[in-house]
Design an enzyme around this catalytic site. Structure first.
Site, short mmCIF file in Angstrom:
data_model
loop_
_atom_site.label_atom_id
_atom_site.label_comp_id
_atom_site.label_asym_id
_atom_site.label_seq_id
_atom_site.Cartn_x
_atom_site.Cartn_y
_atom_site.Cartn_z
N ASP A 1 84.44 28.00 7.53
CA ASP A 1 84.08 26.90 6.63
C ASP A 1 83.18 25.94 7.43
O ASP A 1 83.01 26.09 8.65
CB ASP A 1 85.32 26.21 6.05
CG ASP A 1 84.98 25.53 4.72
OD1 ASP A 1 83.80 25.22 4.49
OD2 ASP A 1 85.89 25.28 3.91
C1 BGC Z 1 84.04 23.62 1.59
C2 BGC Z 1 83.70 25.03 1.16
C3 BGC Z 1 82.24 25.15 0.84
C4 BGC Z 1 81.44 24.73 2.06
C5 BGC Z 1 79.94 24.87 1.88
C6 BGC Z 1 83.08 23.11 2.66
O1 BGC Z 1 83.27 21.76 2.89
O2 BGC Z 1 85.36 23.58 2.06
O3 BGC Z 1 84.49 25.36 0.04
O4 BGC Z 1 81.92 26.46 0.46
O5 BGC Z 1 81.75 23.37 2.34
O6 BGC Z 1 79.43 23.96 0.99
#
Ligand code: BGC
Length: 740
Positions: A297
């Site tokens: 993530d």
């Molecule tokens: C979130 C993810 C997301 C990623 C990219 C993160 O902060 O937890 O769910 O896909 O950002 O935007």
């Protein structure tokens, strides 16, 4: 995700030509940094936002206006494998650099958050799951894949399939609710919808490659169990709990062919999921057989330093790569540290080869090597939203609505009744969208007010209050004098759920309860529609509001969908995918809790509260309709492989309806304490007024086991119960003595 032998061969040949740096380059995802156009430095800006000196909106605006650094030189040098982007023009420009100017011409893969629709935003997952309709889940995902692929996005950071049992956690809105079985059916259907276009020609004349994207199941794993419902928080659980509750949707999605997974931010039993060898390498890759790759993530590899698990960036990179983390989202840690780690022998060349191979395989499967660019025609294909897309978002929205109460049969309303529509959410075209949708257009959005007008209702809007507003008594008086009936829309703003939006108090925010009290005091009939991104604590509402609809955040067609239910053009079919508590203190609350030695009862020394009920205000699987269904004659037949449960369901009212019949199981005597009920199947049955049908659901004996604390799936002879009914709380039951 299935590659042809030729595609496999091309990946092998390419890998053989790549340098170590180029392989690590594939493992590097760029989230373009904001570099210019600010009056203060980027760091200062973030600090100002954190201190509340500028609002989120102002910050967002500044981000929109800023210049972005796409690191074109690094793309040219083969040091970037992936970019997060939604800009078709920029896509072609960057892709050209990768394909025509880098040494090996490896195309970029573009990933983006397409969680519940691209331009055609459909209901948030928590709402859509309540449709109990895998074919719908598949079709909406497929629509999103088609729309986004025309913009160069071939990788969705979706589906989000975290089981969520604690609605303080804001991210419950993004996922399919509290039940592992329903979440698994949701997960596999989404994978099929996003990916299966790869295997058959499109019927609408578009190229095959324009009909699928790579899915990224997330957040792997147990993120939904974040302690106290606080986002990013720690999780701790037994191995059996992990395998029985939180892993099943990921197993189902992998078996359906998911091309990738995103690790979650949380630690699990002390090991951050970003560097968790047990969950990533041993379970997801070796046991479930994930063919594609795993991405971290955002920033999560670096955050292992804050977790206190990694000494520094080098150590974080080493641990993540060795655990099976193939791609770094946004920190440049891999590109900076991994070469060194390989040279020092801290990370083996096999680990790097495996990661690069997995990523290249997904790109090859997406046909990016042979068709890296998007055409002008494709870019503009959906400039005008196709009628089928609008129709599908409407269908999904209608099927997601749950009728919670209709005590006085006020619903459906008649179109000649004068309606006062109340609550600021009712007139908002943007709050219907919900968290994690970024590609919608205002012109497509139908607010509830617009929906009522489209339905030809005699409606007037009076704000009167809202989740972030004061109560206006004058407007309440006007609403009371105009309407034969008041329809109040209350709930949460989009910003109140989703990421980083945990709430410690899950009742209606602001002064909305007071607003409802005042509306009830006018003496006019009040219909309440909820618009929210989580299961709210509804004790007061359940007791005091005679008419209540759960409308969630249903996407661009919300207004038309709500109007069709309110005026009876659509008889509600939705069921809750999450239990609603009376008070927040009951959280986490879920129907499939394990048996206790002292089940709640009248006696004091049983498992209950002294100041709140133990049961939910509205349980999982619950949802009314404009008719009623009677269940009778549950029978169970045994065959060598399965049990088939049959029940008679009768439409006892005078309108046609469709009921979701649910099958639950309890393993009564087992070597581990088991849930009081577990969903094992569901189906829909359409019934004309007065009609009765026999509904059969089959439970395979192979699915009657559970995971023990060694993570092994076991089935044990003994007493079982099967239940069938229209909600987790109202069922008929048959007891069985089972010998496998
Ligand atoms: C979130 C993810 C997301 C990623 C990219 C993160 O902060 O937890 O769910 O896909 O950002 O935007």
């Amino acid at each position: 995700m299935q590659l042809t032998p030729l595609q496999q061969k091309r990946v092998d040949e390419l890998l053989a030509k790549m340098t170590l740096e180029e392989k690590i380059g594939q493992m590097n995802q760029l989230s373009p940094s904001l570099v210019g156009g600010f009056d203060v430095s980027f760091e200062e800006l973030i600090e100002m936002a954190m201190d509340g000196k500028i609002s989120q909106e102002e910050l967002h605006q500044k981000f929109e206006n800023a210049e972005r650094d796409y690191q074109e030189d690094n793309i040219r040098a083969g040091l970037i494998g992936c970019v997060m982007l939604q800009d078709p023009g920029k896509y072609n420009e960057l892709q050209k650099i990768a394909v025509e100017e880098s040494r090996l011409g490896i195309p970029l893969i573009i990933g983006f958050d397409v969680i519940h629709g691209y331009r055609s935003v459909y209901p948030i997952a928590l709402a859509e799951a309540g449709a109990f309709d895998p074919d719908l889940f598949r079709r909406t995902a497929h629509m999103a894949a088609k729309e986004s692929r025309t913009q160069g996005i071939s990788w969705h950071f979706a589906p989000m399939i975290d089981v969520g049992r604690d609605s303080r956690w804001g991210r419950v809105s993004e996922g399919p609710g509290e039940d592992p079985y329903l979440a698994s059916r949701f997960a596999e259907a989404k994978i099929h919808g996003l990916q299966d276009g790869a295997y058959e020609d499109a019927k609408d004349g578009t190229e095959r490659r324009e009909n699928y994207v790579a899915a990224c199941m997330k957040h792997y794993v147990a993120y939904g169990a974040a302690e106290s419902g606080r986002d990013y928080n720690t999780t701790s659980m037994s191995i059996s709990q992990l395998h029985n509750v939180y892993l099943p949707p990921f197993k189902a999605a992998t078996e359906a062919g998911a091309a990738s997974a995103m690790a979650s931010f949380n630690d699990l039993n002390g090991v951050p999921c970003t560097v968790n060898e047990y969950t990533l390498r041993r379970t997801l890759k070796e046991r479930y057989g994930l063919k594609g790759f795993v991405v971290s993530d955002a920033n999560a590899i670096r955050e292992c330093i804050d977790h206190g698990i990694a000494a520094d960036r080098y150590d974080a990179a080493r641990q993540a790569a060795n655990a099976g983390m193939d791609m770094d989202m946004g920190t440049s840690i891999y590109i900076e540290e991994l070469k060194n780690a390989v040279e020092r022998g801290d990370v083996s060349m096999e680990v790097i080869d495996e990661a690069a191979r997995r990523i290249l395989s997904v790109k090859m499967w997406l046909d990016l090597f042979d068709h890296p660019y998007i055409t002008e025609e494709a870019m503009h294909r959906y400039d005008k939203l196709p009628q089928e897309h609008v129709a599908l978002t409407l269908e999904a929205a209608k099927k997601s609505i749950v009728l919670l109460k209709n005590d006085e049969k006020v619903l459906p309303l008649k179109k000649d009744q004068k309606i006062s529509l109340v609550g600021s959410l009712a007139a908002s075209p943007s709050e219907i969208i919900g968290a994690w949708a970024m590609s919608w257009k205002g012109e497509d959005c139908v607010s509830i007010l617009d929906g009522f007008k489209n339905a030809g209702a005699d409606v007037k809007y009076f704000a009167c209050g809202g989740p972030d507003r004061e109560i206006n008594d004058d407007e309440i008086a006007q609403a009371a004098s105009f309407g034969d009936v008041i329809v109040a829309v209350v709930g949460e703003t989009t910003a109140m759920s989703g990421e980083a939006a945990s709430r410690a108090d899950t009742t209606l925010p602001g002064k909305q309860r007071e607003l409802l009290e005042k509306l009830l005091a006018t003496g006019k009939p009040v219909v309440t529609i909820l618009m929210n991104g989580r299961a709210l604590a509804l004790g007061w509402e359940a007791e005091n509001l005679p008419t209540l609809i759960e409308g969630w955040q249903l996407g661009i067609q919300m207004g038309n969908a709500i109007a069709s239910v309110v005026f009876g053009d659509y008889n509600p079919t939705g069921k809750l995918a999450a239990s609603f508590p009376y008070v927040t203190g009951q959280l986490p609350i879920y129907y499939n809790h394990t048996s206790t030695g002292r089940p709640a009862g009248k006696f004091k020394f049983t498992s209950k509260y002294i100041d709140a009920p133990t049961e939910p205000a509205f349980p999982f699987g619950y949802g009314l309709s404009y008719t009623t269904y009677q269940y009778s004659d549950l029978t169970v037949e045994e065959s060598v492989e399965a049990f088939t449960a049959k029940v008679k369901v009768k439409n006892a009212g005078n309108v046609a309806g469709t009921e979701t019949v649910q099958l639950y199981m309890q393993d009564v005597t087992a070597s581990l304490v088991r849930p009081v009920k577990e969903l094992k199947g569901f189906t829909k049955v359409a019934l004309a007024p007065g009609e009765e049908k026999e509904v059969a659901l089959t439970l395979k004996k192979a699915d009657m086991g559970f995971y023990n604390n060694d993570g092994e799936y076991v089935r044990e002879d003994g007493k079982f119960r099967l239940f069938m009914g229209g909600s987790s709380a109202e069922t008929l039951m048959q007891e069985l003595d089972v010998r496998f």
